[in-house]
Design a protein around this motif. Structure first.
Motif, mmCIF file in Angstrom:
data_model
loop_
_atom_site.group_PDB
_atom_site.id
_atom_site.type_symbol
_atom_site.label_atom_id
_atom_site.label_comp_id
_atom_site.label_asym_id
_atom_site.label_seq_id
_atom_site.Cartn_x
_atom_site.Cartn_y
_atom_site.Cartn_z
ATOM 1 N N ASP A 15 3.470 1.990 -0.306
ATOM 2 C CA ASP A 15 2.532 1.798 0.797
ATOM 3 C C ASP A 15 1.189 2.446 0.495
ATOM 4 O O ASP A 15 0.145 1.979 0.927
ATOM 5 N N ALA A 16 1.229 3.556 -0.230
ATOM 6 C CA ALA A 16 -0.016 4.243 -0.551
ATOM 7 C C ALA A 16 -0.647 3.673 -1.822
ATOM 8 O O ALA A 16 -1.651 4.195 -2.301
ATOM 9 N N ASP A 17 -0.015 2.610 -2.349
ATOM 10 C CA ASP A 17 -0.585 1.906 -3.493
ATOM 11 C C ASP A 17 -0.749 2.805 -4.721
ATOM 12 O O ASP A 17 -1.776 2.797 -5.399
ATOM 13 N N ILE A 18 0.300 3.580 -4.991
ATOM 14 C CA ILE A 18 0.292 4.502 -6.119
ATOM 15 C C ILE A 18 0.960 3.836 -7.318
ATOM 16 O O ILE A 18 1.989 3.189 -7.173
ATOM 17 N N SER A 19 0.364 3.992 -8.504
ATOM 18 C CA SER A 19 1.022 3.553 -9.729
ATOM 19 C C SER A 19 1.924 4.664 -10.229
ATOM 20 O O SER A 19 1.447 5.772 -10.451
#
Lengths: 487, 487, 487, 487
Positions: free
Chosen positions: A363-367
């Motif tokens: 959801d936090a768009d972390i790789s």
């Protein structure tokens, strides 16, 4: 249709792809013409040449598009671009053959001017503007090269890939509409045949650009020209795809950091994919997919040393002598990584910790680069790009808010300035001692290993080390496998 | 209230816990009486003794409860149980002191008979029946020990923990209602004071059993007596908790497999938790929680060698000399593990792969032992108990159905008959060379390492190896750290 | 298997079901014997008689089970139960035929004593205890009736339904395992045939009770005997199912509130289901399901007026004259309802408001009786049982916390002490003027209508009115349709 | 900041908004100038005039933008637009005052040409192009009106709302950044003061257009000019907002269908919102929000009959005489609606049916107009736009796939070609007989009512009727309330 419809019998086509550095100036372009001549002389069949823009041109175009919303007068820059292209054309071609190219160029510059003016009025450059502007570089280089080949007497034809390659943009990037693309290529080739009374020997195709099903110009994104080349290789059921670049092939490690790095003769697709992830000078794994499905071999070659055989990427590994040094192919590092650790007694045996963690990170768009959870289950650690570290920590802490509040989970621990060092090789599987050699080398070099992950495919051991130790670790690991055996 | 209300000043109470093997027969019980006498002679303060059932009794009771739905006549088994208990009592105590114990025992046997008859009529044994029946063993052992201590002249009191410890059953197991439990202990101690004109010196408390807020008898589940001991240590703010067992303490590895395994003098809570996960003969981490919150040190001791200092588990590590061999404390294995690998070119850069995988595993109720995803992002591997392997594979394949269908993800690969080998130690953090020594030892022993995970807490490196290699790997790893240095 | 395997050809079996009030005392039981004699004299085929417990017996048994955990001595109550049953038996049967029944009764009372003692020791009565204890009533009434029929010379056999009906307990209540149940019935009937040299003419079957696949005694829950009757009707592919009760059939409204209420001759399954929801004296729709699948007609009849034809429930409605008064069949009310309203400008056009609202209500385990959202989309209202109103309001407000905070949604408005008045009838569909007559009657009576819902099946208009107006509204609505036309 | 920071003391500003039909031609613009003169003569304070584009201009501009990707030459259309605007300007203003306006116009036409050319090259018109192009209409009408007012001697200033109103685009449409918008308005007004040595008396403001925080031109979407007017009314804390249109105010029903429709003198905000949903010629509820928060009264007035007081929308209803005809204000219909019905015995008492249904509809992006679930709980019905009916049915059937398979839920029933007829009025609450009158009128007219919903706010009864009956039903319902009483 989701597949490129892999068939079994290759045609006699070959596909070459030349990157921007191979087309940097008129001398380079002549070199490319010679490479193509050699191929044609060998009479192995027709050739599709996919080209990038000349080195630097795409960047200049994108800068124009980016600056247009705020900048009032871009004329100077446009004049500069035009002058550069004119010089290339006039240097390469006699006046009469240069003339039509120069007229088309002027029309392009006019169009660009209108587009940049509109962008200025909109005060923003929509993606469509950027995609349109960015594509001129490939058009110019492909047109020029096609004209040069015709000047040499070849039946060469310029192909604007936007008239062929149709893509939609999915979550994972561009998705080729194979059916429509195939139809459009067939139609184009038929139109060539009609006009010329025979198929061209060489197609010179713009890399990087494509169009949507509605005909809107678009691009294939980063490494797009490689992807273009793989698409045309698949479409033409080519025997071979050669990616021409400015290096002799793939090295065992980045030679800037590892002076002893060696050139690799062969590499499996899987190894190439593992190494590719590290941003090494190899084609990106996604670009491999169309050729992988058709089992078309790919060779990485050097325009500036066209006699060098390069590095060949093939589907099945060649036989190896089973020794340790054959087990490992390459080494690479990802820098600027942060290591996060979620830990707590409350985590033991709790189903769903991993699910909750990765939902929050998604959801936090972390790789997430590396994940490691050892057998004790009460901590799980993962590495992310350093500039996402704070966001990742915050997302994680929010996801375990109540557990942290109740003391079941500790604060999330962040170690910044780390690097991931990976060792890659198909042969690692089933070869005892790889981990030992790898960590032995790191241990001797006094490198502290903060986290480790080796997956079951056994083609990659990743170690997270302090950023300050990364180059030393890379050299030590490389030496551990290569030096001892081969010197 | 979720916490046990950690306070700072310890009282002068000590808590001892004796397991079933320490109470196996009259001789054992006399040994326990002596240990308690020694503690009392030392005049360090009052003692709470938490006891398990005599060895084998709980199993017999549970067998009765399990067989009752189908079996018509259980009288014989009940007679056997009664005879055993009578013998213990009559051997330990003079007739006049035995008499009241024997009367109570007969009443218990009558109650058991009724309960088993009802179970037979219901044709099933509900949890409440099992919890009720299972608890008689602790009641008998605690009553007997209390009477023996009284016979020795101590002011000892029997405590039925169901009158004190109040728990609810949560998803993660029993949750202590500390407020109510504290109130009930206070009330009980006041009732003792009133009756006796003074606090008892020794409380003999039933382990394992408790009651719900509605007063329904229940149990604390596996390792319940250790948890009981930790609860009473927290309630009494004890100086120390001693877990008396039949070993001298914690070993560096399972001595059955590693003849050179060494006994550990000290261990941090964290190390104990890491090792505990492997089912070693240490208390379970959940049982540690109440004492951890109150920072009460725990010592693992041997009833049969009561002079041996045992292994002390404390909050902060003792100073070490920083060498490699101090970096590592213990080794352990988890056997019967399967390693699963999810791999595919379509996975690269896809956000949410991990989330989707672990959601599927959570829904399928799979225990995940080890997770490892290396830096290439195009495979993720995890280990699960072997008997969950098929379920895990199926759940994973269903979760990635469309990707598999489209060729972006390969079939899930399962490697059965693996073991996880873990090396544990607080000192590993910041000590270069631990991984090197570990994998060096494995490499020299020719052990193939299938997957590796080391998390950022750096107290645990887990390696997945073939089950057939597990013992050899364990011995080799142990030798790599211990032998060289200490011999 | 989820279905009862509906087949097409009915057998010649008939199924009767007698409720507790039809079996209240020896006189009642004799009346039932006569009804059965009449059926047998008619020689239409064999009869399956499903019986409830005698009126009051199940309640007494459940009270015993409920009080057992806390109460020490239950002997008196057990003696009372035993005496009552003995009196019934001895009054109905000669001594020699009574004797075996009385012996069995004593054994049952002994078993009950053991079970209640065990319950006392467990300090709680698990469901299995309650299910076991609750079932004795049906066993006693069925055994007694079977013996009476044998005394009259009928080949009647007692059937303990726990030996036949196998159910599992799902989220929606008991689910019949038809395959196993059918097998067990076949086996039982074969065993009867072998022993007697011929099929019994009358099976007297315990209602309400069943067993799990593991053989554990269980019950079919509320209205369980009706469900038992429907299950046996389906199993035997009966021609007819008669539910014998103490009323002449289904009324157009509750006669306590509507003196003019009329008895209905026929009713469709759908109408019966609509009215059933109101807790009227009709069988519950779930119990109808097995007979509905086999299209077995059901008749509601009066034990105390066995000549009255009752109300017949059939699959397809009889022809009606199309007038308004045939359009509507019944009226009923649900009292103690609260009406909640969620309203706000921020709701307009927001997708997912309804989803979010009902997720919150579901999570809070709220029963929603009526939902109504008009075309303006900026409010949605729903009715819930009054005792759930606060919980429902809280759940709703939490679900729209941020919208309320930002002023897009107002506080949730709760109107307590409402009733739902429903008018039901298949003929409403396609008959203009029903709503007009209904609301006209309410309007004339000065009843304020707070909310309205009529769904597309057009068999039910529900109006939410003030609780104080409910009976007046019911009478007015009933009169609006019935009085005018039929007087 | 989410609110517009409602304050309590109104300033002496008034806000007028003129729609496109009020500015259709030079005569209209003169009429508007007169209306403004009247307001200024009344000396009640300064005036902010928010204007739409002249009737038809925005459509022409959007058509240009839409056709640009495919059409090569748009010059003709641009010339037409330019000519039209020039004519308006030259007709309204003397040459010297017209000149600067005409120069600016030519510059705008040049810009438009560039933008359309760029769009053609991109082969698509991104949103930013459309937003940029669409805004010229408001700029031209506002500039022209400001110049006309200056020509009349007023201190009037043109305001490009893109220099003031800052919005972001959320899921629910544009969200005003009040803080930034307020700052920019203050800065603009200060710049006016400096230049002119005094505040302007009249601000002529472009409706519809705004800018993003990055300064990118954007629009406020449909009904955007009303929203602009409400935003400026809130910013200026105006005493009043007048929406000038071409009707005398709000009617009780659409006069095209209901000849007896009456003009309403007053309307509450809530009533306006209910009626607004029907697309009646009233401002959209979202546009009301800023004035609602500041409790600024809104009056709907007729440019062509400026003496008519119009319909006043105010926060609290005026006192009514409590009779039936005051209870109801308006009637309206939504046509082309389909009614869906989900029904089944398996639905009874199942928690979560509604949640599952609306989740499915939300995921399928269905607009739900009416929801109705009556008290029997075994059917739920809802109305959707007819063109979404198939999608809605499919989504619903998929969501209940297994229930349908098992027979617990029937196929979803769809009734097409329905209309929703709604009756609206604050006074309905607490007035018995409204439903009776409404359905009585429908019943007398022989209109079959397929579904009904009346929510607890009691300001709206919605009835779903056959589309063929809709107008008859509307007239009948209207007559039922209005005719009888007022004739």
């Amino acid at each position: 249709m989701t597949h490129s419809d892999a068939s079994t019998t290759p045609s006699d086509w070959t596909v070459y792809k030349f990157g921007g550095s191979s087309l940097a100036d008129p001398a380079c372009i002549r070199r490319v013409v010679n490479i193509i001549s050699d191929q044609q002389s060998a009479e192995t069949g027709p050739l599709a040449v996919v080209v990038s823009a000349m080195k630097g041109v795409t960047d200049k175009l994108l800068t124009l598009a980016e600056r247009a919303p705020g900048a009032d007068a871009m004329e100077e820059d446009l004049v500069g671009l035009r002058t550069d292209q004119r010089e290339v054309v006039t240097e390469l071609l006699p006046v009469d053959q240069a003339a039509p190219l120069l007229r088309t160029l002027d029309q392009d510059i006019n169009d660009l001017t209108d587009v940049l003016r509109a962008t200025h009025l909109m005060r923003t450059a929509p993606d469509t503007v950027q995609d349109l502007v960015a594509g001129y570089g490939e058009i110019w280089s492909a047109r020029t090269l096609a004209q040069c080949l015709q000047a040499e007497g070849y039946n060469a034809r310029f192909v604007d890939a936007r008239d062929v390659v149709t893509v939609t943009h999915g979550q994972l990037g561009p998705v080729v509409d194979w059916e429509r693309t195939r139809e459009r290529l067939t139609a184009l080739r038929e139109s060539f045949d009609e006009r010329d009374g025979g198929s061209p020997d060489v197609l010179v195709i713009t890399g990087f650009i494509a169009s949507t099903p509605d005909g809107v110009p678009t691009t294939l994104g980063r490494n797009g020209s490689d992807f273009s080349a793989a698409i045309f290789a698949a479409l033409l059921e080519a025997m071979e795809l050669h990616i021409w670049s400015d290096v002799n092939g793939v090295m065992s490690a980045d030679p800037r950091y590892v002076p002893d790095a060696q050139q690799l003769d062969t590499l499996s697709y899987e190894e190439a994919m593992e190494l590719a992830y590290f941003g090494a000078r190899i084609i990106h794994p996604r670009t491999l997919q169309p050729v992988l499905e058709h089992e078309i071999p790919v060779t990485i070659r050097n325009t500036f040393a066209s006699d060098h055989p390069g590095t060949r990427i093939h589907l099945d590994g060649e036989p190896t002598d089973g020794g340790l040094n054959d087990a490992v192919k390459g080494f690479s590092t990802i820098d600027n990584v942060a290591l996060l650790n979620l830990e707590g007694t409350g985590m033991i045996g709790v189903p769903g910790i991993a699910r909750r963690l990765f939902s929050a990170l998604e959801d936090a768009d972390i790789s997430v680069i590396v994940i490691s959870q050892g057998s004790s289950e009460h901590s799980i650690c993962f590495a992310v790009p350093e500039d996402q570290a704070d966001r990742a920590r915050q997302a994680t802490e929010e996801a375990f808010y109540s557990e942290r509040h109740q003391g079941q989970v500790k604060d999330v621990d962040v170690t910044r300035n780390c690097s991931v060092l990976a060792v890659v090789g198909d042969g690692m599987s089933g070869t005892p001692g790889v981990a030992s050699t790898f960590f032995g080398a790191l241990g001797k070099a006094g490198v502290n290993v903060r986290a480790i992950a080796q997956g079951a495919s056994e083609r990659n051991i990743s170690a997270v080390v302090d950023g300050a130790d990364a180059q030393r670790a890379l050299r030590a690991a490389h030496a551990g496998f290569y030096l001892s055996a081969r010197t």
